[in-house]
Enzyme design. Structure first.
Site, PDB file in Angstrom:
ATOM      1  CG  HIS A  68      -2.104   1.077   1.175  1.00 30.58           C
ATOM      2  ND1 HIS A  68      -1.998   2.274   1.371  1.00 30.58           N
ATOM      3  CD2 HIS A  68      -3.377   0.924   0.868  1.00 30.58           C
ATOM      4  CE1 HIS A  68      -3.145   2.928   1.218  1.00 30.58           C
ATOM      5  NE2 HIS A  68      -3.736   2.022   0.785  1.00 30.58           N
ATOM      6  CG  HIS A  69       1.548   5.350  -2.766  1.00 29.05           C
ATOM      7  ND1 HIS A  69       2.274   6.035  -1.994  1.00 29.05           N
ATOM      8  CD2 HIS A  69       1.936   5.547  -3.920  1.00 29.05           C
ATOM      9  CE1 HIS A  69       3.108   6.934  -2.820  1.00 29.05           C
ATOM     10  NE2 HIS A  69       2.914   6.631  -3.996  1.00 29.05           N
ATOM     11  CB  SER A  70      -0.606   4.615   3.393  1.00 31.42           C
ATOM     12  OG  SER A  70      -0.748   3.164   3.795  1.00 31.42           O
TER      13      SER A  70
END
Length: 323
Positions: free
Chosen positions: A23-25
């Protein structure tokens, strides 16, 4: 948040294939790739991390080292440091003055004392990133310049409408409008000052008793908005580019980093927060607002989107680019 798939597929380069989905987070692409590579070692030398080929250094021929060019570079370098020094002094003094006594103009979107504890509403709108790139390429600037210009335009239109409520509408042109003169409206933006880490730095961080540190090094910068209506929509973009260029030639964020705790208490969470997040060919504009101050956030979103359309149409109509 993440998973790993090991495929028993033999290729010309490896016995199997590993596919990460993260996930990009958790991080940006460059940092995550560096982190994954830092977890591996070379086959030839198990004590060394992998190496990545770098850019070849440009060979400078002796013809480039003539006296005139050398003197010009020297003068420009001195001018750059003088400008950097002056801008930094001015920005730091302005930052300290803001903390102590210098306040923004009281506008319809300025939060009241204690509004930091009010509930907040999140609203968003998705626009075309290609439209912003079209403007960027036509006017030789960055997407950040375009985003700031659109924000200034949208806020100016929105405030002009709010100032005209319950009064005689004076119009919405550059000369005839409802806006007071010389509105001081600034945004506190976060700047990550930590340099991009490489594979070796990440590998060192995973060792015990290392001096390498995790986390970001965050400073603050005050970004002034020019609140005024413009007959030429492209003026919003030109003013935004000049503002950002001025801030890039300053070390304000490095100095404010050391007083970040005091600055955060001073500025806090405001009645309006604007975030622009790009992904593939889309730009998502997210507003976090205090509804007691901004009761019509979707109208503000409409003004931002319409401002982008007007700016893009102006670029196309003048033949500055081709769709």
């Amino acid at each position: 948040m993440w998973d790993l798939h090991l495929l028993n597929v033999k290729t010309s380069d490896a016995e199997s294939v590993g596919i990460f989905r993260i996930h990009h987070s958790l991080g940006d692409g460059t940092s995550l790739i560096s982190l994954l590579l830092a977890c591996t070692r070379q086959t030839a030398d198990p004590d060394k991390v992998p190496t990545i080929p770098g850019n070849k250094k440009r060979v400078i021929h002796s013809s480039e080292h003539n006296f005139t060019k050398g003197l010009h570079r020297y003068v420009m370098r001195i001018w750059f440091f003088m400008k950097l020094f002056w801008n930094t002094i001015v920005d730091v003094l302005m930052f300290m003055a803001t903390i102590m006594f210098l306040k923004d103009t009281t506008t319809p979107i300025k939060g009241r004392p204690g509004s930091v504890f009010n509930p907040r509403r999140l609203v968003y709108r998705i626009v075309s990133l290609d439209d912003m790139k079209l403007v960027k390429n036509a006017l030789n600037m960055t997407v950040t310049d375009v985003a700031l210009g659109v924000t200034q335009a949208g806020l100016s239109v929105y405030l002009n409408r709010r100032y005209g409520e319950g009064k005689k509408d004076r119009g919405a042109t550059e000369k005839n409008n409802n806006l007071p003169k010389n509105i001081r409206l600034r945004s506190s933006i976060l700047v990550n000052l930590r340099p991009s880490v490489g594979i070796q730095a990440l590998a060192d961080m995973m060792e015990k008793d290392t001096e390498a540190k995790w986390g970001n090094w965050v400073g603050f910068a005050l970004l002034p908005f020019k609140i005024a209506l413009r007959d030429d929509p492209l003026d919003y973009i030109r003013e935004a580019k000049a503002t950002i260029h001025r801030k890039k030639n300053s070390l304000e964020a490095f100095y404010t980093c050391y007083i970040s705790e005091l600055a955060l208490k001073r500025f806090g969470i405001k009645a309006l927060m604007i975030n622009c997040q790009s992904y593939i060919n889309k730009m998502t504009i997210v507003l976090s607002i205090d509804e007691s101050v901004i009761p019509d956030p979707r109208q503000l979103l409409d003004d931002l989107v319409q401002s982008l359309k007007l700016i893009k149409d102006a670029v196309v109509e003048r033949g500055l680019c081709h769709e």
